[in-house]
Design a protein around this motif. Sequence first.
Motif, short mmCIF file in Angstrom:
data_model
loop_
_atom_site.label_atom_id
_atom_site.label_comp_id
_atom_site.label_asym_id
_atom_site.label_seq_id
_atom_site.Cartn_x
_atom_site.Cartn_y
_atom_site.Cartn_z
N LEU A 275 -15.44 -0.75 11.37
CA LEU A 275 -16.09 -1.76 10.50
C LEU A 275 -16.21 -1.11 9.19
CD1 LEU A 275 -17.44 -4.18 9.51
CD2 LEU A 275 -19.59 -3.26 10.05
N TYR A 276 -16.94 0.04 8.72
CA TYR A 276 -16.92 0.92 7.63
C TYR A 276 -15.62 1.23 7.16
CZ TYR A 276 -21.58 1.43 9.70
OH TYR A 276 -22.90 1.26 10.20
N ALA A 277 -14.70 1.68 7.99
CA ALA A 277 -13.32 2.05 7.57
C ALA A 277 -12.35 0.76 7.10
CB ALA A 277 -12.57 2.98 8.55
N GLY A 278 -12.45 -0.21 7.71
CA GLY A 278 -11.69 -1.20 7.56
C GLY A 278 -12.05 -1.78 6.37
N CYS A 279 -13.42 -2.46 5.91
CA CYS A 279 -13.85 -2.87 4.82
C CYS A 279 -13.68 -1.91 3.59
CB CYS A 279 -15.39 -3.05 5.02
SG CYS A 279 -15.72 -4.47 6.24
N ALA A 280 -14.10 -0.61 3.89
CA ALA A 280 -13.89 0.18 2.74
C ALA A 280 -12.18 0.17 2.34
CB ALA A 280 -14.23 1.65 2.95
N ALA A 281 -11.33 0.38 3.35
CA ALA A 281 -9.92 0.45 3.02
C ALA A 281 -9.46 -0.90 2.12
CB ALA A 281 -9.21 0.40 4.19
N VAL B 20 -0.34 1.05 1.05
CA VAL B 20 -0.48 1.73 2.45
C VAL B 20 -0.78 3.14 2.17
CG1 VAL B 20 0.58 2.37 4.26
CG2 VAL B 20 1.30 0.25 3.24
N THR B 21 -0.42 3.79 1.15
CA THR B 21 -1.02 5.25 1.10
C THR B 21 -2.47 5.24 0.53
OG1 THR B 21 1.13 5.83 0.19
CG2 THR B 21 -0.59 7.40 -0.42
N VAL C 134 -4.58 2.77 1.56
CA VAL C 134 -5.08 2.46 2.90
C VAL C 134 -5.59 3.86 3.77
CG1 VAL C 134 -4.95 1.12 4.85
CG2 VAL C 134 -4.35 -0.01 2.82
N LEU C 135 -4.56 4.67 4.00
CA LEU C 135 -4.59 5.48 4.79
C LEU C 135 -5.50 6.69 4.22
CD1 LEU C 135 -0.58 6.22 5.87
CD2 LEU C 135 -2.57 5.47 7.27
N LEU C 136 -5.45 6.87 3.13
CA LEU C 136 -6.46 7.83 2.59
C LEU C 136 -7.83 7.54 2.58
CD1 LEU C 136 -4.47 9.06 -0.45
CD2 LEU C 136 -4.50 10.26 1.28
N THR C 137 -8.05 6.23 2.31
CA THR C 137 -9.45 5.62 2.63
C THR C 137 -9.94 5.59 3.66
OG1 THR C 137 -8.93 4.21 0.50
CG2 THR C 137 -10.94 3.77 1.89
N VAL C 138 -9.15 5.27 4.92
CA VAL C 138 -9.36 5.21 6.24
C VAL C 138 -9.84 6.66 6.45
CG1 VAL C 138 -8.79 4.85 8.81
CG2 VAL C 138 -8.29 3.04 6.87
N VAL C 139 -9.04 7.64 6.46
CA VAL C 139 -9.27 9.03 6.82
C VAL C 139 -10.57 9.48 5.92
CG1 VAL C 139 -8.22 11.33 6.64
CG2 VAL C 139 -6.86 9.66 7.49
N ALA C 140 -10.80 9.23 4.87
CA ALA C 140 -11.68 9.62 3.97
C ALA C 140 -13.11 9.08 4.79
CB ALA C 140 -11.67 9.57 2.56
N VAL C 141 -13.27 7.68 5.01
CA VAL C 141 -14.42 7.18 5.71
C VAL C 141 -14.66 7.49 6.93
CG1 VAL C 141 -15.43 4.92 6.25
CG2 VAL C 141 -14.16 5.08 3.75
N PHE D 188 2.16 4.63 12.72
CA PHE D 188 2.63 3.32 12.38
C PHE D 188 3.11 2.87 11.00
CE2 PHE D 188 1.63 -1.08 11.53
CZ PHE D 188 2.53 -1.83 12.42
N LEU D 189 2.36 3.67 10.15
CA LEU D 189 2.56 3.50 8.66
C LEU D 189 3.12 4.50 8.03
CD1 LEU D 189 -0.97 1.93 7.67
CD2 LEU D 189 1.27 0.73 8.30
N GLU D 190 3.72 5.60 8.88
CA GLU D 190 4.29 6.73 7.99
C GLU D 190 5.29 6.82 7.10
OE1 GLU D 190 7.21 9.94 7.65
OE2 GLU D 190 7.51 8.27 9.06
N LYS D 191 6.33 5.88 7.45
CA LYS D 191 7.26 5.65 6.56
C LYS D 191 6.86 4.98 5.10
CE LYS D 191 8.45 0.84 8.09
NZ LYS D 191 9.77 -0.01 8.53
N TYR D 192 5.76 4.33 5.16
CA TYR D 192 5.27 3.71 3.83
C TYR D 192 4.57 4.82 2.99
CZ TYR D 192 6.43 -0.78 5.66
OH TYR D 192 6.99 -1.87 6.42
N PHE D 193 3.73 5.40 4.03
CA PHE D 193 3.03 6.55 3.46
C PHE D 193 3.82 7.66 2.78
CE2 PHE D 193 0.99 10.96 3.90
CZ PHE D 193 -0.18 10.87 3.19
N ARG D 194 4.89 8.17 3.33
CA ARG D 194 5.60 9.03 2.88
C ARG D 194 6.33 8.78 1.46
NH1 ARG D 194 10.33 10.77 6.96
NH2 ARG D 194 10.68 8.80 6.54
#
Length: 303
Positions: free
Chosen positions: A98-104, A218-219, A221-228, A287-293
């Motif tokens: 919940l926290y990671a999804g909303c924050a992202a 997407v980048t 999103v990934l950075l925020t999810v990992v941080a949270v 799943f999101l690696e190609k966008y993140f890169r």
Amino acid sequence: MSNRRTAEQPPDTVPLHLYGLRRGTVTVLTLVSTAFALFILAPVAWLAINATKTQANVYGTNGFWFARPFHLFQNLSALGRDVSGAGVYLHWLGNTLLYAGCAAIGATLLSAMAGYGFARFGFRGANALFYLVMSTLLVPITSVALPLFLVYAKVGLVNSVWGMILPSMVSPVGVYLMRTYIDSSVPRDLIDAARMDGAGEIRIFVRIVLPLTVPGLVTVVLLTVVAVWNNYFLPLIVFNRSSLYPLTVGLSSLSHAAETGSKAELVPVLIAGGLVTVLPLILLFLFLEKYFRGGALQGSTTG
């Protein structure tokens, strides 16, 4: 003659020296990359192997090999029960999602809007404001812990999910990435043409800017999810009820219970919880690696 033969070779057979790398250099880089991969994957392998063991086997057998009896499913089933008296792991997992999804979602939207404003609107003090936002990265969270708690207590955000979500929606790194990505990916002429056709700023942002900046979004999103997902200090300040804990604080309380020895067989349950904790991030990245890169490279090579 040799230059002609080189030019006729297909791209996958171009000699390495044409890229400025000697064979010895490639070998060294390959060895360093392999060592780094082993360094990163070894803890995950250790978690996966020891999550299948009993507590006696965790301490009495080789950490990088399996042992009988196979106890993985028992350890995983314990994650759905309050085996330590500190809370239920699945509740902590749900809170973290919940926290990671909303924050992202919030951080990505705010970063995109701020990045678009800094990149395409020339207003007085834009650079000074941008550098001020970036300067917040230099402030350690420990220095603002007490003021943050006092403010939270005043506005009623202690033991509130919004106390975790709202600060996590502020991402200076996301603002920087989106500004640089929009600078390089969204032509000014395209925006000017849309304005001449009568499109408003909101429509331009939604219909033109966002579709062109998907890798950058997407980048963020990934950075925020990992941080949270990995945030320990903020929820430690905000929450004092175990039902609101994210995984970081919940696993810490489970680890404390395992260290005190007040409960039996908690160590393999703790290891299984650690394994389940890292798997969603690994799957999300794959799943999101190609966008993140693409987004990370674009944001780091333009300015």
